[in-house]
Each structure stands twice: as structure tokens, then as C-alpha cells.
Design a protein around this motif. Structure first.
Motif, PDB file in Angstrom:
ATOM      1  N   ARG A   1      11.493  15.323   2.903  1.00 28.54           N
ATOM      2  CA  ARG A   1      12.030  14.288   2.015  1.00 28.54           C
ATOM      3  C   ARG A   1      12.805  13.235   2.817  1.00 28.54           C
ATOM      4  O   ARG A   1      12.598  12.038   2.653  1.00 28.54           O
ATOM      5  CB  ARG A   1      12.927  14.893   0.941  1.00 28.54           C
ATOM      6  N   SER A   2      13.687  13.675   3.714  1.00 29.41           N
ATOM      7  CA  SER A   2      14.486  12.715   4.486  1.00 29.41           C
ATOM      8  C   SER A   2      13.621  11.978   5.507  1.00 29.41           C
ATOM      9  O   SER A   2      13.838  10.798   5.782  1.00 29.41           O
ATOM     10  CB  SER A   2      15.676  13.401   5.158  1.00 29.41           C
ATOM     11  N   LEU A   3      12.618  12.648   6.070  1.00 28.91           N
ATOM     12  CA  LEU A   3      11.704  11.971   6.995  1.00 28.91           C
ATOM     13  C   LEU A   3      10.928  10.870   6.282  1.00 28.91           C
ATOM     14  O   LEU A   3      10.755   9.771   6.805  1.00 28.91           O
ATOM     15  CB  LEU A   3      10.725  12.964   7.631  1.00 28.91           C
ATOM     16  N   ALA A   4      10.460  11.168   5.074  1.00 23.11           N
ATOM     17  CA  ALA A   4       9.715  10.183   4.289  1.00 23.11           C
ATOM     18  C   ALA A   4      10.604   8.984   3.955  1.00 23.11           C
ATOM     19  O   ALA A   4      10.165   7.835   4.046  1.00 23.11           O
ATOM     20  CB  ALA A   4       9.183  10.824   3.010  1.00 23.11           C
ATOM     21  N   GLN A   5      11.859   9.248   3.614  1.00 24.17           N
ATOM     22  CA  GLN A   5      12.790   8.156   3.318  1.00 24.17           C
ATOM     23  C   GLN A   5      13.057   7.323   4.562  1.00 24.17           C
ATOM     24  O   GLN A   5      13.074   6.100   4.501  1.00 24.17           O
ATOM     25  CB  GLN A   5      14.107   8.717   2.762  1.00 24.17           C
TER      26      GLN A   5
ATOM     27  N   ILE B   1       0.855  -1.194   0.000  1.00 24.45           N
ATOM     28  CA  ILE B   1       0.000   0.000   0.000  1.00 24.45           C
ATOM     29  C   ILE B   1       0.891   1.245   0.000  1.00 24.45           C
ATOM     30  O   ILE B   1       1.711   1.417   0.892  1.00 24.45           O
ATOM     31  CB  ILE B   1      -0.940   0.022   1.222  1.00 24.45           C
ATOM     32  N   PRO B   2       0.735   2.123  -0.996  1.00 30.18           N
ATOM     33  CA  PRO B   2       1.548   3.338  -1.029  1.00 30.18           C
ATOM     34  C   PRO B   2       1.242   4.244   0.166  1.00 30.18           C
ATOM     35  O   PRO B   2       0.077   4.515   0.464  1.00 30.18           O
ATOM     36  CB  PRO B   2       1.145   4.027  -2.333  1.00 30.18           C
ATOM     37  N   VAL B   3       2.304   4.690   0.831  1.00 29.14           N
ATOM     38  CA  VAL B   3       2.173   5.639   1.932  1.00 29.14           C
ATOM     39  C   VAL B   3       2.755   6.969   1.469  1.00 29.14           C
ATOM     40  O   VAL B   3       3.909   7.038   1.061  1.00 29.14           O
ATOM     41  CB  VAL B   3       2.902   5.152   3.206  1.00 29.14           C
ATOM     42  N   ILE B   4       1.920   8.004   1.527  1.00 32.54           N
ATOM     43  CA  ILE B   4       2.348   9.356   1.199  1.00 32.54           C
ATOM     44  C   ILE B   4       2.565  10.067   2.533  1.00 32.54           C
ATOM     45  O   ILE B   4       1.621  10.246   3.314  1.00 32.54           O
ATOM     46  CB  ILE B   4       1.281  10.105   0.370  1.00 32.54           C
ATOM     47  N   TYR B   5       3.787  10.431   2.788  1.00 28.19           N
ATOM     48  CA  TYR B   5       4.148  11.086   4.036  1.00 28.19           C
ATOM     49  C   TYR B   5       3.879  12.568   3.880  1.00 28.19           C
ATOM     50  O   TYR B   5       4.269  13.165   2.886  1.00 28.19           O
ATOM     51  CB  TYR B   5       5.635  10.832   4.301  1.00 28.19           C
ATOM     52  N   PHE B   6       3.168  13.175   4.838  1.00 26.21           N
ATOM     53  CA  PHE B   6       2.977  14.616   4.701  1.00 26.21           C
ATOM     54  C   PHE B   6       3.195  15.337   6.013  1.00 26.21           C
ATOM     55  O   PHE B   6       2.837  14.867   7.066  1.00 26.21           O
ATOM     56  CB  PHE B   6       1.692  14.980   3.974  1.00 26.21           C
ATOM     57  N   SER B   7       3.888  16.493   5.893  1.00 25.31           N
ATOM     58  CA  SER B   7       4.308  17.232   7.074  1.00 25.31           C
ATOM     59  C   SER B   7       4.725  18.639   6.676  1.00 25.31           C
ATOM     60  O   SER B   7       5.018  18.895   5.509  1.00 25.31           O
ATOM     61  CB  SER B   7       5.485  16.513   7.736  1.00 25.31           C
ATOM     62  N   ALA B   8       4.776  19.515   7.663  1.00 25.25           N
ATOM     63  CA  ALA B   8       5.257  20.885   7.444  1.00 25.25           C
ATOM     64  C   ALA B   8       6.752  21.002   7.718  1.00 25.25           C
ATOM     65  O   ALA B   8       7.306  22.085   7.633  1.00 25.25           O
ATOM     66  CB  ALA B   8       4.485  21.851   8.335  1.00 25.25           C
ATOM     67  N   ASN B   9       7.411  19.900   8.035  1.00 29.82           N
ATOM     68  CA  ASN B   9       8.853  19.919   8.309  1.00 29.82           C
ATOM     69  C   ASN B   9       9.637  20.304   7.065  1.00 29.82           C
ATOM     70  O   ASN B   9       9.279  19.918   5.959  1.00 29.82           O
ATOM     71  CB  ASN B   9       9.334  18.536   8.764  1.00 29.82           C
TER      72      ASN B   9
END
Length: 125
Positions: free
Chosen positions: A89-93, A77-85
């Protein structure tokens, strides 16, 4: 066709906006304001796409995403990471997410990233 999206975010305004926009696009939207019992929540819905906030209570988006990706029947299942940080990009990785979306986001960008994740994963439909 499984056009279910699951959104994890503790901001009620974000949940409301995302729900409205994605339902207009034909998505069946489910939301949670925490990631407690994350595996059970995902298994109960079996979404085509997951939107995961970084600062979601209690364990946080990184731990929650990693837990999903460690499950053989959920890892596709694709997870799209979303944040105001700034370092989204590095958090999602680090989390093992499939893509990311920086907050604040353009509504069209939300639609595009969710639809792209859905189209890119033919095992989901």
C-alpha cells in the motif's frame, strides 16, 4: 473500445498467468520484463490499464510509475501496482499508482481490479 493492458513484470510465470486470464476477459495484453525506455513502451501501446511490478528491472516500479505519471498524455492511465511486499500500500502511494494488488493474488481479484480501473476511467474508452 480500448481494452489494452500493459504488464511490467520480470517473472515469466506471472506474465503468462496474467496474460491468459486477461485475454479470456477480452483484454489485448502486452508485456515487458523490464521498464527500460518506459515512456516509449507505454506510448507505443497506449493501454487502458498498466500493471506494474515493484521489483521490475532496471529502475524499479516506483521510478517507472512516477515517470509515467509525470507525462501529460500518459498520467490519466491507471497504474495498478503489484508486489509481494508487505508494505504494498505505501509503495503504491509512493509511486503514485492508482491502486494496488498484493501478490500472490486470487485470479478473480486480478480480473476485478483491472476491470474496475478500466470502468473508473471513462477517458480511456
Amino acid at each position: 473500445m480500448n481494452k489494452k493492458v500493459l504488464i511490467f513484470d520480470d517473472d515469466e510465470d506471472i506474465l503468462a498467468i496474467c496474460t491468459y486470464i486477461l485475454e479470456e476477459q477480452g483484454w489485448q495484453v502486452s508485456t515487458f520484463s523490464n521498464c527500460n525506455s518506459i515512456i516509449e513502451k507505454v506510448e507505443s501501446i497506449m493501454p487502458a490499464v498498466i500493471l506494474m511490478d515493484n521489483w521490475i528491472p532496471d529502475s524499479g516500479g516506483i521510478v517507472a510509475t512516477q515517470a509515467i505519471k509525470q507525462q501529460p498524455k500518459l498520467k490519466h492511465i491507471p497504474v495498478i501496482y503489484f508486489s509481494a511486499n508487505n508494505d504494498i500500500r505505501s509503495l503504491a502511494q509512493q509511486a503514485g499508482a492508482d491502486s494496488f494488488l498484493a501478490k500472490p493474488f486470487d485470479l478473480e481479484e486480478l480480473e476485478n481490479v483491472v476491470n474496475h480501473s478500466f470502468v473508473q476511467n471513462p477517458t480511456l474508452h
